[in-house]
Motif scaffolding. Structure first.
Motif, short mmCIF file in Angstrom:
data_model
loop_
_atom_site.label_atom_id
_atom_site.label_comp_id
_atom_site.label_asym_id
_atom_site.label_seq_id
_atom_site.Cartn_x
_atom_site.Cartn_y
_atom_site.Cartn_z
N GLY A 79 0.81 -1.21 0.00
CA GLY A 79 0.00 0.00 0.00
C GLY A 79 0.84 1.26 0.00
N GLY A 117 3.13 2.27 2.30
CA GLY A 117 3.45 2.84 3.62
C GLY A 117 4.94 3.06 3.82
N HIS A 118 5.73 2.02 3.60
CA HIS A 118 7.18 2.20 3.72
C HIS A 118 7.69 3.15 2.64
CE1 HIS A 118 7.32 -1.76 6.00
NE2 HIS A 118 8.02 -0.94 6.76
N ASP A 134 5.80 -4.45 -7.10
CA ASP A 134 4.92 -5.42 -6.43
C ASP A 134 4.35 -6.33 -7.50
OD1 ASP A 134 3.43 -5.29 -3.36
OD2 ASP A 134 2.63 -6.68 -4.85
N ARG A 135 4.19 -7.61 -7.14
CA ARG A 135 3.64 -8.52 -8.14
C ARG A 135 2.12 -8.44 -8.19
NH1 ARG A 135 5.43 -14.33 -5.89
NH2 ARG A 135 5.24 -14.75 -8.08
N SER A 168 7.14 -9.88 -10.13
CA SER A 168 7.86 -10.36 -8.96
C SER A 168 9.23 -9.71 -8.88
CB SER A 168 8.04 -11.88 -9.05
OG SER A 168 8.95 -12.31 -8.06
N PHE A 169 9.70 -9.48 -7.67
CA PHE A 169 11.04 -8.91 -7.54
C PHE A 169 12.12 -9.88 -8.02
CE2 PHE A 169 9.89 -10.17 -3.03
CZ PHE A 169 10.68 -11.32 -2.95
N ASP A 188 9.77 -6.20 2.22
CA ASP A 188 8.86 -6.37 3.36
C ASP A 188 7.95 -7.54 2.94
OD1 ASP A 188 7.24 -6.03 5.60
OD2 ASP A 188 6.07 -4.41 4.68
N GLN A 195 -4.68 -7.83 1.16
CA GLN A 195 -4.76 -9.13 0.45
C GLN A 195 -5.48 -10.16 1.32
OE1 GLN A 195 -0.54 -9.34 -0.28
NE2 GLN A 195 -0.78 -9.05 -2.47
N MET A 237 -0.70 -13.91 -5.37
CA MET A 237 -0.45 -12.48 -5.24
C MET A 237 -0.53 -11.81 -6.60
SD MET A 237 2.78 -12.42 -2.71
CE MET A 237 2.78 -13.26 -1.15
N1 SAH Z 1 5.61 -2.45 2.85
C1 SAH Z 1 4.27 -2.44 2.33
C2 SAH Z 1 3.51 -3.72 2.63
C3 SAH Z 1 4.07 -4.92 1.96
S1 SAH Z 1 3.04 -6.32 2.15
C4 SAH Z 1 3.54 -1.23 2.87
O1 SAH Z 1 4.13 -0.45 3.62
O2 SAH Z 1 2.36 -1.05 2.54
C5 SAH Z 1 3.87 -7.39 1.08
C6 SAH Z 1 3.69 -7.09 -0.39
O3 SAH Z 1 4.70 -7.82 -1.06
C7 SAH Z 1 2.37 -7.54 -0.98
O4 SAH Z 1 1.75 -6.46 -1.64
C8 SAH Z 1 2.77 -8.63 -1.97
O5 SAH Z 1 1.98 -8.62 -3.14
C9 SAH Z 1 4.20 -8.27 -2.28
N2 SAH Z 1 5.06 -9.38 -2.68
C10 SAH Z 1 5.28 -10.54 -2.03
N3 SAH Z 1 6.15 -11.30 -2.70
C11 SAH Z 1 6.53 -10.60 -3.79
C12 SAH Z 1 7.42 -10.84 -4.87
N4 SAH Z 1 8.10 -11.97 -5.00
N5 SAH Z 1 7.58 -9.86 -5.79
C13 SAH Z 1 6.91 -8.69 -5.69
N6 SAH Z 1 6.03 -8.42 -4.71
C14 SAH Z 1 5.85 -9.35 -3.77
#
Ligand code: SAH
Length: 303
Positions: free
Chosen positions: A30, A32-33, A48-49, A72-73, A93, A100, A120
């Motif tokens: 979302g 936040g970070h 983000d995926r 995906s990262f 994170d 979700q 995801m």
């Molecule tokens: N730091 C974020 C919250 C992250 S929650 C904030 O402050 O709002 C984790 C997020 O990581 C989710 O949206 C999920 O879709 C994403 N995610 C998890 N694995 C992933 C991957 N391999 N590649 C990209 N995004 C990923």
């Protein structure tokens, strides 16, 4: 709907990112970070995926100094972008966002009547329904054992296989009922959460993604750059810890090699050595914080 997600250890992350110029948020969620990372005044690559997460974070963050990737990262596309950027700060994170988990159609929850999906990346690749109905018994048992710390994983896998021969498991109720039948009526929400999480880790290949991305990100990182990873279960934390320890070792030759023939110098330091945990106050205010562990790797300035 409630807030998208309330970020964990956000102050600690902001301190680490202070003064950095080229930042990457591998899991923007979302945003936040990411909002805090932008306070550094640097530029941000946000990944983000989940397409919904990218849409949400894009609307929440200022335009201009953010570039976006919806994949995906661990995807080659993401790793190429990160490598070109030569970032000085990269954040992971891990896991799922509150949003979700909250939206029934996403199929992550063990609330009654939820379809078993858990992807995801919406609609991409095998869903939780595919996983529980097609994985071989032994492989299913490994999932519940390794990712769900379940001592009776064999019994649970056998129950699922027996039940799916009658009719496929397609909803949260089907999986909850199989868990209850295999492990007893005293099983409750904590067990469902743990075992649903094991399926989710498999569906999204979460540990494999981390294992692919971490070394590539270290390689891409600028000298004296920082990688920060927040993990939420022991499987993830083990992967992060193993890489960070390995990178911090000066010599990586096998024990019987008489003369050191390896790179012979550490690639950086894991500092602090122990993971950073949220305070009691943060845990009281945000349930998701209770299992969080933040590990930090500082790449050497000579690397
Ligand atoms: N730091 C974020 C919250 C992250 S929650 C904030 O402050 O709002 C984790 C997020 O990581 C989710 O949206 C999920 O879709 C994403 N995610 C998890 N694995 C992933 C991957 N391999 N590649 C990209 N995004 C990923």
């Amino acid at each position: 709907m409630a807030e998208y997600h309330s970020p964990v250890l956000v102050r600690e992350v902001a301190v680490l990112a202070h003064g950095r110029r080229r930042l990457v948020d591998c899991t923007v969620g979302g945003g936040g970070h990411a909002a805090r990372l932008l306070e550094t005044g640097g530029s941000l690559l946000a990944i983000d995926r989940d397409p919904h997460a990218v849409r949400e974070a894009r609307a929440a963050l200022p335009e201009g100094c953010v570039s976006w990737l919806n994949c995906s990262f661990a995807a080659p596309e993401a790793l190429t972008c990160i490598s070109r950027l030569r970032p000085d700060f990269v954040l992971f994170d891990l896991g799922v966002s509150t949003r979700q988990l909250e939206v029934d159609e996403r199929g992550f929850s063990f609330r009654p009547g939820v379809p078993l999906d858990m992807r995801m990346a919406v609609g991409e690749g095998p869903s939780a329904t595919d996983v529980v109905n097609t994985l071989e018994r032994r492989e299913l048992a490994r999932v519940f054992d390794e990712y769900g710390d379940e001592s009776r994983a064999d019994r649970l896998a056998a129950t699922i296989v027996r039940r799916r021969q009658r009719s496929p498991l397609t909803t949260s109720d089907d999986l909850v009922n199989a868990i209850r039948a295999a492990l007893g009526p005293q099983t409750g929400p904590a067990d469902f959460a743990r075992l649903f999480q094991a399926v989710r880790i498999t569906v999204n290949q979460e540990l494999e993604s981390l294992e692919t991305a971490l070394p590539a990100v270290l390689e891409a990182l600028a000298p004296a750059g920082v990688i920060a990873v927040i993990s939420y279960h022991s499987g993830e934390d083990r992967v992060v810890k193993r890489f960070f320890h390995e990178w911090a070792r000066a010599c990586v030759c096998p024990p019987r090699v008489p003369v050191c023939s390896c790179r012979g110098r550490a690639l950086g330091v894991a500092d602090p050595r122990k993971p950073i945990r949220p305070s009691a106050a943060e845990i009281a205010a945000n349930r998701r914080a209770r299992s969080a562990k933040l590990r930090v790797f500082h790449k050497s300035d000579a690397a």
